[in-house]
Design an enzyme around this catalytic site. Structure first.
Site, mmCIF file in Angstrom:
data_model
loop_
_atom_site.group_PDB
_atom_site.id
_atom_site.type_symbol
_atom_site.label_atom_id
_atom_site.label_comp_id
_atom_site.label_asym_id
_atom_site.label_seq_id
_atom_site.Cartn_x
_atom_site.Cartn_y
_atom_site.Cartn_z
ATOM 1 N N GLY A 121 98.531 33.105 48.087
ATOM 2 C CA GLY A 121 97.516 32.578 47.284
ATOM 3 C C GLY A 121 97.735 32.247 45.860
ATOM 4 O O GLY A 121 99.055 32.173 45.554
ATOM 5 N N CYS A 122 96.805 32.039 45.090
ATOM 6 C CA CYS A 122 97.181 31.825 43.546
ATOM 7 C C CYS A 122 97.924 33.090 42.934
ATOM 8 O O CYS A 122 97.536 34.316 43.144
ATOM 9 C CB CYS A 122 95.726 31.803 42.883
ATOM 10 S SG CYS A 122 95.791 31.764 41.057
#
EC number: 1.8.4.11
Length: 215
Positions: free
Chosen positions: A45-46
């Protein structure tokens, strides 16, 4: 007499310079730090969410946010965000395997993101947010496959894992402002709402396991 005295003085100096005391003395030089560092490259993810956490672990020397797995050289953040470059947001971790193993890093990896959601982490949607392990060696590949199976068997996350385990090819460091982003911007809305709570949960869990650097 002056000449005799000068001759005797010269002789003494010559003997002194060539005597036992003139032999080169051994110098104790401390050996250089020859720790063998390794790299791990993972996407969950981020990268803002995971960079700060991995940096807190004992045995981790550095963590760099960046991009891997795509087909475009030197991609920009804006290009990666379109999902059209094929890159995933990743962190590249430089670590000392004598202090923390690759398998231990993967335990943190499973903890920090949901490996059962395809191309998505929470409200972050797109292939750039996919769950992926880019292995740097056959040993890392084996460790990753075993770690995934173990985590899945323990049902640490409900559902089938969709994490990719693929060979590492290239890593492109993200723009400077992304490095250490949370530490520089803790009150930014995304950081305060998403990153901050994740870091607190991480610190509570892995601090209890004595895996964190002293602050």
């Amino acid at each position: 007499m002056k000449n005799l005295a000068l001759f005797i003085l010269t002789l003494l100096v010559f003997v002194g310079c060539n005597g036992q005391d003139s032999k080169p003395k051994s110098i104790n030089i401390k050996p250089k730090n020859n720790r063998k560092m390794e790299l791990a490259t993972i996407g969950g993810g981020c990268f803002w969410c995971v960079e700060s956490c991995f940096n807190m672990l004992k045995g981790v020397e550095s963590v760099t946010s960046g991009y891997s797995g795509g087909h475009k050289d030197n991609p920009t953040y804006e290009e990666v965000c379109t999902g059209e470059t094929g890159h995933a947001e990743v962190v590249q971790i430089k670590f000392d395997p004598s202090i923390i193993s690759f398998s231990k890093l993967l335990e943190v990896f499973w903890f920090l993101h949901n490996p059962t959601t395809l191309n998505r982490q929470g409200n972050d949607i797109g292939t750039q947010y996919r769950s992926v392990i880019f292995y740097h060696s056959e040993q890392q590949k084996q460790d990753a496959e075993i770690s995934l199976k173990n985590s899945e068997a323990k049902q640490e996350w409900e559902g089938k894992y969709v994490t990719e385990i693929v060979p590492f090819e290239k890593f492109w460091a993200a723009e400077t402002y992304h490095q250490g982003y949370y530490n520089a911007n803790p009150t930014q809305p995304y950081c305060s709402a998403v990153v901050g709570p994740k870091i607190q949960k991480f610190k509570k869990h892995f601090g209890a396991l004595d895996m964190l650097k002293s602050e």
